[in-house]
Design an enzyme around this catalytic site. Structure first.
Site, PDB file in Angstrom:
ATOM      1  N   ASP A 112      -9.183   3.849  -2.075  1.00  0.00           N
ATOM      2  CA  ASP A 112     -10.083   4.257  -1.110  1.00  0.00           C
ATOM      3  C   ASP A 112     -11.147   4.882  -1.703  1.00  0.00           C
ATOM      4  O   ASP A 112     -11.386   6.036  -1.878  1.00  0.00           O
ATOM      5  CB  ASP A 112      -9.299   5.299  -0.115  1.00  0.00           C
ATOM      6  CG  ASP A 112      -8.341   4.725   0.583  1.00  0.00           C
ATOM      7  OD1 ASP A 112      -8.026   3.500   0.941  1.00  0.00           O
ATOM      8  OD2 ASP A 112      -7.355   5.756   1.022  1.00  0.00           O
ATOM      9  N   GLU A 162       2.668   4.566  -4.200  1.00  0.00           N
ATOM     10  CA  GLU A 162       2.610   5.690  -5.489  1.00  0.00           C
ATOM     11  C   GLU A 162       3.942   6.212  -5.569  1.00  0.00           C
ATOM     12  O   GLU A 162       4.298   6.490  -6.849  1.00  0.00           O
ATOM     13  CB  GLU A 162       1.641   6.647  -5.357  1.00  0.00           C
ATOM     14  CG  GLU A 162      -0.099   6.158  -5.451  1.00  0.00           C
ATOM     15  CD  GLU A 162      -0.260   5.268  -3.898  1.00  0.00           C
ATOM     16  OE1 GLU A 162       0.240   5.714  -2.976  1.00  0.00           O
ATOM     17  OE2 GLU A 162      -1.276   4.419  -4.110  1.00  0.00           O
ATOM     18  N   ASP A 220       0.909  -1.253  -0.079  1.00  0.00           N
ATOM     19  CA  ASP A 220      -0.110   0.072  -0.088  1.00  0.00           C
ATOM     20  C   ASP A 220       0.830   1.304  -0.017  1.00  0.00           C
ATOM     21  O   ASP A 220       2.146   1.181   0.078  1.00  0.00           O
ATOM     22  CB  ASP A 220      -1.005  -0.089   1.352  1.00  0.00           C
ATOM     23  CG  ASP A 220      -2.186   1.132   1.152  1.00  0.00           C
ATOM     24  OD1 ASP A 220      -2.321   1.538   0.150  1.00  0.00           O
ATOM     25  OD2 ASP A 220      -2.267   1.315   2.221  1.00  0.00           O
TER      26      ASP A 220
END
Ligand code: GLC
Length: 765
Positions: free
Chosen positions: A459, A384, A381
């Site tokens: 999300d 990015e 997670d």
């Protein structure tokens, strides 16, 4: 001199180079269907890590006239104008497929524009908001932690797939832009008749992929960027997650409740609070005094554990992985060689430079304890990478990635940071679990991620609109080469309501990656959290997924072999049917099952478009003629669901988890009510569902064919590949519906049958 006129050209075997005043255009055939085009001002051609295909032996044929040179691969021709201003056309045997308007290699831009045909539709582009057809908007590829609403105005989400396909009357083609910098795709926004794609930096290096069908384009694109490997079977079950289940007793209690309530579940997640102060590769000793014991206990109940891992390492002189990373200069640095620090969950963190092979191996090594403990899957997670105290939400673009001694900027590496982290994670599995298939889940990605990891869409929120738009988003991700995709069932942020959860679980059991996940401080979202009615419906639908697992597993086999998405838009199978071109709120699970979820509150029926053919209502068995809309009943406990008449669907009895019994399938034949002779065919794949032995041939393939007339059903059953000794021994066909012929033939010999609940049951092997 006109700047866009060809000055000279050179053609040899599978490459052709055209020199213009300001740039050079290089063509290379990769196959009869795939042509690589590189426009440069003198730079060298290189491919990113997304590309795994090597050019096949496919030479150009050339035709030369006064005005044109035509390069032909046999299937597709490229016509390059010599006398007029720059012109390049891709032509198939039906006429023009694509017509270039221009190439721009100015200092600000590297872009290519094509004319959009009136009847053209656009698909792909990966994880983008909005509906199925991507025409009319501009899209940017830049991996971004997008916590805000994922509404239509949101452009950059977590993943980048610089690939699209255009479908028009002459067929389908695809464009993959092999550039990891921030790229853009203006699909008829600035000029409604033009699609322009390009970047401010990096090469204008792209692939033209000829169909003419969408399937062939996906086949070609996944040849270029690779395909998934078979996932472990357990990863196709239902997953339960929350930010966060703590302490360890809570994790066990959730698991026990699944078993007590007879709701199937294979996987439970540990989100960030399992760690000691969010230090990755640690456990909070108070909340999780005995993680190995907990994992054993969960294993006994048939649960696998997946833990989250973020890339950032807490800046802390007493924390082993950080100390080692710092000492060995493993972190991303600024131009002066100083490690960059940014805030994520643990506070200040440093980020491993995954562009380096030694850093990948080091990161892989850090997984040892987790792997020894029996953690079954890793969830990457914030990759990015997300940086919370930065106005850009990520690292400065001028940071340096060493790339094994060929340094580059973060600007170039940003979009593939997560891809490289996934490579490192896969190395961990190879190192510590060489016999088992890995399971990796990622939030950020770039084209090619399917070779390493499943993905989820980040999300989302407990909004009806997010349920609705999860469908086209996942359909386009599937078309962009990543079949193992899902959205958080129930929504991540916000409180889900009973009705929304029911409609979401009905939809979500058909997501290829099927996980219920919710955010911190949101209302409970387990299937039983909304009362008895919801629990019963959720149980029934999760069981339906488990019944369909042999079919779903086989779809993953197809995805691994040909790139076909598991979840498909209707247009993928019916591209000539204009009614299917924009359908975004229905899906096909493989070829045979059509789902039409209810995605709005208060609705108990909905319009469903059924494509050509006859479709059998899953619940009532009623048959509908396709090629039209029907109004389907959809009371709260039902989601409109249809099987294409003629299909064979392998199914099994539902179980509490995939490890309970071997995956033994019954072959359900859905002939429908026709009086005409009907035929069907299915290829069934089986292996052990967990090891890598299938790569060495340890699998079985069967071909099942049937012909059914009023009096006779004639089933042919053939083993076409034999390599897995522990496979299924007894095979059964169930003919669904009231059409019961008197005679059953199995491979030409008369056989008996039973009748069970109106169905005909035949033991055939
Ligand atoms: C991010 C993830 C979310 C996770 C949370 C805490 O917001 O997208 O899924 O639960 O971080 O780790």
């Amino acid at each position: 001199m006109r700047p866009n006129k060809v000055l000279s050209w050179q053609i040899s075997k599978n490459t052709a180079t055209f020199k213009y005043e300001n740039f050079t255009l290089n063509f290379q055939t990769f196959s009869e269907r795939i042509i690589n085009i590189f426009a440069s001002k003198g730079e060298n051609k290189s491919f990113t890590q997304a590309v795994v295909m090597k050019p096949e032996e496919a030479a150009f044929d050339m035709e030369e006239s006064k005005d044109y040179i035509i390069l032909s691969t046999g299937l597709v021709k490229v016509r390059i104008g010599l006398e007029q201003d720059f012109a390049m056309e891709f032509i198939d045997n039906k006429g023009f497929l694509l017509q270039t308007i221009g190439i721009d290699l100015s200092n600000k831009n590297r872009s290519c524009s094509f004319k959009i045909r009136k009847d053209e539709h656009f698909y792909g582009l990966g994880e983008k908001t909005g509906f199925l057809d991507k025409r009319g908007r501009r899209y940017t590829m830049w991996n971004t932690d997008h916590y805000e609403d994922h509404d239509e105005g949101a452009d950059c989400l977590y993943e980048s797939y610089p690939f699209y396909m255009g479908l028009n009357r002459t067929g389908c083609y695809g464009i993959y832009l092999d550039n990891t910098y921030k790229t853009f795709f203006d699909v008829g926004k600035q000029d409604k008749d033009t699609v322009t794609f390009g970047a401010e930096k990096g090469p204008l290096n792209f692939f033209f992929i000829y169909g003419p069908s969408m399937k062939e384009v996906v086949l070609g694109y996944t040849k270029i960027t690779g395909r998934i490997e078979l996932p472990p079977l357990w990863a196709l079950g239902y997953h339960q997650s929350r930010y966060s289940y703590v302490p360890q007793e809570k994790v066990l209690e959730i698991a026990r409740t699944f078993r007590e309530k007879d709701i199937p579940c294979d996987v439970i997640y540990l989100d960030i609070d399992y760690m000691d102060g969010y230090r990755v590769f640690t456990f909070d000793k108070e909340k999780f005094p005995d993680p190995a014991g907990m994992i054993k206990e969960l294993e006994k109940m048939g649960f696998k554990v997946v833990t989250i891992l973020d890339p950032g390492l807490k800046v802390d002189g007493d924390y082993g992985p950080f100390k080692e990373g710092l000492k060995k200069n493993y972190f991303v640095t600024d131009k002066n060689g100083l490690p960059f620090t940014g805030r994520v969950w643990p506070g200040l963190t440093c980020f491993p430079d995954f562009s380096r092979d030694d850093v990948k191996s080091w990161w892989a090594g850090l997984h040892e304890e987790y792997m020894n403990m029996g953690i079954a899957g890793i969830w990457n997670d914030m990759n990015e990478p997300a940086v919370m105290d930065s106005s850009t939400k990520t690292m400065p673009v001028d940071l340096v990635h060493d790339r094994n001694g060929n340094p580059t900027t973060h600007e170039e590496f940003h979009n593939i940071y997560a891809l490289n982290m996934a490579m490192a994670t896969k190395e961990a599995f190879k190192k510590f679990r060489p016999c088992n298939r890995p399971f990796i889940l990622t939030r950020a990605a770039f084209s090619g991620i399917q070779r390493y990891s499943a993905m989820w869409t980040g999300d989302n929120r407990s909004y009806w609109n997010h349920l609705k738009t999860s469908i086209p988003m996942l359909l386009n991700i599937g078309l962009s080469g990543e079949p193992f995709c899902g959205a958080d069932i129930g929504g991540f942020t916000g409180d889900c309501s009973e009705e929304l959860f029911i409609r979401w679980i009905q939809t979500g059991v058909f997501y290829p990656f099927c996980r219920n996940h919710s955010g911190a401080s949101t209302a409970d979202q387990e299937p039983w959290a909304f009362g008895a009615r919801c629990e019963q419906i959720a149980r029934e639908f999760i069981k339906l997924r488990y019944k369909l697992l042999p079919y779903i597993y086989n779809l993953f086999y197809q995805a691994a072999s040909s790139g076909d998405p598991v979840l498909r838009p209707l247009v993928y199978e019916y591209e000539e049917d204009e009614n299917c071109h924009a359908v975004f709120d229905e899906f096909l699970l493989g070829e045979s099952i059509l789902g039409a979820p209810v995605v709005e509150p208060g609705k108990t029926n909905r319009a469903v478009y059924l494509p050509d053919g006859r479709w059998i209502d899953w619940w009532s068995g009623k048959e509908h003629e396709g090629g039209r809309y029907i109004l389907a009943d959809a009371p709260l406990d039902k989601m409109p669901l249809y099987v294409k008449a003629g299909s064979i669907i392998p199914m099994r009895e539902p179980m509490s988890h995939t490890g309970e019994k071997p995956l033994e399938a019954e072959f359900h034949i859905f002939p429908g009510n026709t009086t005409e002779e009907i035929r069907g065919e299915y290829v069934y794949y089986e292996d052990d569902g967990r090891s890598e032995d299938y790569k060495k041939g340890a699998y079985n393939l069967y071909k099942i064919r049937y012909t059914m007339s009023k009096d006779v059903v004639d089933i042919k059953f053939e083993k076409t590949h034999s390599g897995y000794d522990l496979g299924q021994k007894d095979f059964k066909a169930v003919i669904r519906g009231e059409k019961i012929p008197d005679t059953v033939l199995i491979n030409g010999r008369k056989s008996g049958f039973n009748k069970e609940n109106e169905n005909m049951v035949i033991d055939f092997c």
